[in-house]
Design an enzyme around this catalytic site. Sequence first.
Site, PDB file in Angstrom:
ATOM      1  NE  ARG A   1      -3.291  -0.325   2.394  1.00  0.00           N
ATOM      2  CZ  ARG A   1      -4.264  -0.411   1.475  1.00  0.00           C
ATOM      3  NH1 ARG A   1      -4.670   0.649   0.800  1.00  0.00           N
ATOM      4  NH2 ARG A   1      -4.829  -1.565   1.232  1.00  0.00           N
TER       5      ARG A   1
ATOM      6  CB  ALA B   1       8.432  -0.898  -1.342  1.00  0.00           C
ATOM      7  CG  HIS B   2       6.055   2.554   0.950  1.00  0.00           C
ATOM      8  ND1 HIS B   2       6.919   1.701   1.593  1.00  0.00           N
ATOM      9  CD2 HIS B   2       6.652   3.749   0.955  1.00  0.00           C
ATOM     10  CE1 HIS B   2       7.971   2.363   1.980  1.00  0.00           C
ATOM     11  NE2 HIS B   2       7.849   3.613   1.607  1.00  0.00           N
ATOM     12  CG  ASN B   3       4.864   6.886  -3.114  1.00  0.00           C
ATOM     13  OD1 ASN B   3       3.883   7.049  -3.838  1.00  0.00           O
ATOM     14  ND2 ASN B   3       5.699   7.854  -2.834  1.00  0.00           N
ATOM     15  CB  VAL B   4       6.940   1.226  -6.313  1.00  0.00           C
ATOM     16  CG1 VAL B   4       7.379   0.780  -7.701  1.00  0.00           C
ATOM     17  CG2 VAL B   4       8.055   1.058  -5.293  1.00  0.00           C
TER      18      VAL B   4
END
Lengths: 367, 367, 367
Positions: free
Chosen positions: C231, C249-252
């Site tokens: 997320r 991972a997050h925000n990729v």
Amino acid sequence: MEKTQALAACVFCFGMSYSISDLAKILGLPHQGDGNQLLTRVSSWEDADNSSLIFLEISGKRITLPERVPAACIMAPPAVVRSGWNAILSDTPKLHFARAGQLLQPRPLGQGFRHATSVVSAQAVIGGNVDIGPHVTVAAGTFIGDGCILHTGAVVGKNCILGEQCILYPGVVLYDRVELGNRVTLHAGAVVGGDGFGYVSDGKKQEKFPQVGRVVIEEDVEIGCNTTIDRGSPRIGAGAKIDNLVQIAHNVQIGRGVIIAAQTGISGSTVIEDWAVIGGQVGFGDHARVESGVIIGSKAGILPGKIVRKGEVYWGVPVRPLREFKRLNALFGRLPEMKDEIDALKEALKRLEDAFRDLQHRISESP
Amino acid sequence: MEKTQALAACVFCFGMSYSISDLAKILGLPHQGDGNQLLTRVSSWEDADNSSLIFLEISGKRITLPERVPAACIMAPPAVVRSGWNAILSDTPKLHFARAGQLLQPRPLGQGFRHATSVVSAQAVIGGNVDIGPHVTVAAGTFIGDGCILHTGAVVGKNCILGEQCILYPGVVLYDRVELGNRVTLHAGAVVGGDGFGYVSDGKKQEKFPQVGRVVIEEDVEIGCNTTIDRGSPRIGAGAKIDNLVQIAHNVQIGRGVIIAAQTGISGSTVIEDWAVIGGQVGFGDHARVESGVIIGSKAGILPGKIVRKGEVYWGVPVRPLREFKRLNALFGRLPEMKDEIDALKEALKRLEDAFRDLQHRISESP
Amino acid sequence: MEKTQALAACVFCFGMSYSISDLAKILGLPHQGDGNQLLTRVSSWEDADNSSLIFLEISGKRITLPERVPAACIMAPPAVVRSGWNAILSDTPKLHFARAGQLLQPRPLGQGFRHATSVVSAQAVIGGNVDIGPHVTVAAGTFIGDGCILHTGAVVGKNCILGEQCILYPGVVLYDRVELGNRVTLHAGAVVGGDGFGYVSDGKKQEKFPQVGRVVIEEDVEIGCNTTIDRGSPRIGAGAKIDNLVQIAHNVQIGRGVIIAAQTGISGSTVIEDWAVIGGQVGFGDHARVESGVIIGSKAGILPGKIVRKGEVYWGVPVRPLREFKRLNALFGRLPEMKDEIDALKEALKRLEDAFRDLQHRISESP
């Protein structure tokens, strides 16, 4: 609910007990001390109690042996066993300890329980004494051999064949057309038969390349938690042992007795021949071949199409024979000295050139 | 079906609201602007709305600050806060933003819902206010502490102990004899307690080495999606944080507060001491030891038995202190120049040797 | 039970059949031989039978072509097709074979089956012709588009949006607020929307950094078995293909048409631009950027914040352009020779210095 409890109870509680003398006899080993002492389990030294068997290997390190063994019995080489101990004598204590473990805590066998919440197709054929746990699904056209155990939430697709006494731990997924030999063990979350990863670009988008064919996993294979094995005719040879989080792509061939440690990845159409031992986090390009008995160290990388020849231990990215790798790694660590030596050489040469020029000059000016 | 909805609803909607002044007070921080403004969530700058808190750290880069904050409130250092803003002032805004997040979106707590499709052994003990979602299984002899949440399809084996307020996300599998402290979080697909990967070869086949013992995961540990932790007495220390797809083998000891990033693998009997920070895709051989507080960079490799001493940052395969690694890596990149320098030296030396021989010749011939 | 069987049967048995001439016409290709011959599947050469289509690419290697094609028809370049064969002629046979595969074994479509053991919230909206298999859970506030197939045990959280014709294989987990475009395929055990791995230390313990935001996976994306996507606002662009056991991972941000092979890990806030191709076991630090169309070789490592510029193929840890990497790797293998050359230089220089000193001495003593 009663069946559930029974099922849960049946799976892990097959502990057997043997007297020291009976266990020694089955293993074909001599023993000493109280042969009537009952053994109910194998354990580590820390967890041992008065019914457990522990083991001792002679290693390079000198260890101080206790007066009394902190367990019911010890498996150890004759040379180290003290007179007061209950002991089973073995020159390969680790191997015999493993065998004792299999006798005291044998591989569980199905008993014929079927949980009410399981969903088994009427077009599936379920052998005798198969345990089917809660929320398990078995699809049409599938055959489950005698004595298998399908733990909670295992999913078996269409037209699969499971040999006898296979164990699928919770959440294992078999896609369609997966074949398991006898006594295959799949640990929780392992997925077998996913589509191979193949695409063809037409310049504008990736077109999926069809992945067809079965997956064949031969007898006595054990596969770790959350490991993934793709469709496209891979074969995992008898007795191969594959650790957790390993990736095996389409059309890979794994030989008999191969060992593959955790997080290793094997690309499409690569062949690992019998008895090879592959460390953890190793990566294989596609169409590579590892000859039989080769040992490959952890984190190694094998280029696509590479043939890794037998008779050696390999390391590094890309792999090299261990001796070569060690020499290169040592030299890599000496790069600063090499750099300094080059600088020193440059300076020394410069000084010598200057001196030489002086001398030339002197000579040419001398009368 | 109503319970399902309620269960689904209970789990993620615990959003709380605080006025800016109340939140600042709880955090022990000063604030400015409209203290009565309600905050209902933390958000990124992009997703912010008129009830969200955002944060700003002063980094090396100069950024242009907007006239108006695009959110209900900003957490920022006093030096950058403009007079018209609603702001909570903090010199460690990221830390206080994290704490604000925990206040506004607190860790969910079970409410006592139990879904009809769950299968809970009558011989399991379920504490108060435990949520048990659809298709969850809890086996005999297991104890679930107060306030736990077992999401859809979680599987808890026999003789497990779960502390209070643990959260098991969908599809988590605990094998038998796993112990969780209070407030442990296991993300979807994580598997704890699989057999360790150990075999002994008798020359003809691989014999399975028995993996016995429990798994102990202490309080406040968080474990990522599809991570695998094997049986054989591993201990994960209080407050350790483990990312997705990590492999932890049998008998590994992880200290308190340790951070392990994704896809790292730790072989059997290795010890990671308290507060160590391990990057992603790192590989540890067995019986290694990482001393407390050590930082190991991503993709590093640690040889079996290696002791990684405290007080340093480490990189590379095999690991070296970062300074050394950087120097070696820079020199590696300069190999072509080093090669050229060696070639130039050889040539210059050759020229000098020739010139010297000429001179010798001339002298010996001179009258 | 009947519904189960029907559901199981519906999912994988959509095989279509075409005559050679019809198939050639749809693909816009010429054909030769018996145009009325029926084709029912694509296959490998080994698995071919009298209703299957196989293909042949001209590679560098000379291969001996058989008199008769061991299949109903072959897709091959005109130059190699023999007169007696049933053949569809193509200069890009692999691409057209992939397209033929999509025609003969088209992507399965839901038929509207819903298994009795599934748990679907009354507050979820289920489109037309959606298949919902055994033990599937769909939570409140979620929308499932027409023609989706949710296989056994798939878990869809709250407030998700699934486009049309998505396929979730067994055990897929979507946390809350995940959005899938049309025709997204998630393979077994994939987990989307887990918390990002972010903590802030206050010196005494790790505080969880809040991970907020949705996950957006655009149309025609395919994601492999046991892959994890966290997320924190990641976006996976249309047509991207992600293999097994990948960590995102997050925000990729992943661009359109990107290919990512197995076991690669991408840290927070990294951007992979359109059409990049990433090998297996690659590791990305956070806040890195890969420009569009870049190819990165397997096992490469990209440092945090690094920008990988377009127009090149990259390898190594840390990544370098392939040509440079090759040169450095070759020189690394030649370190022993370089070391020997340095030693030889030192010796030769020493000899010359000695000889020079002799000469100086002789000259100074000469009358």
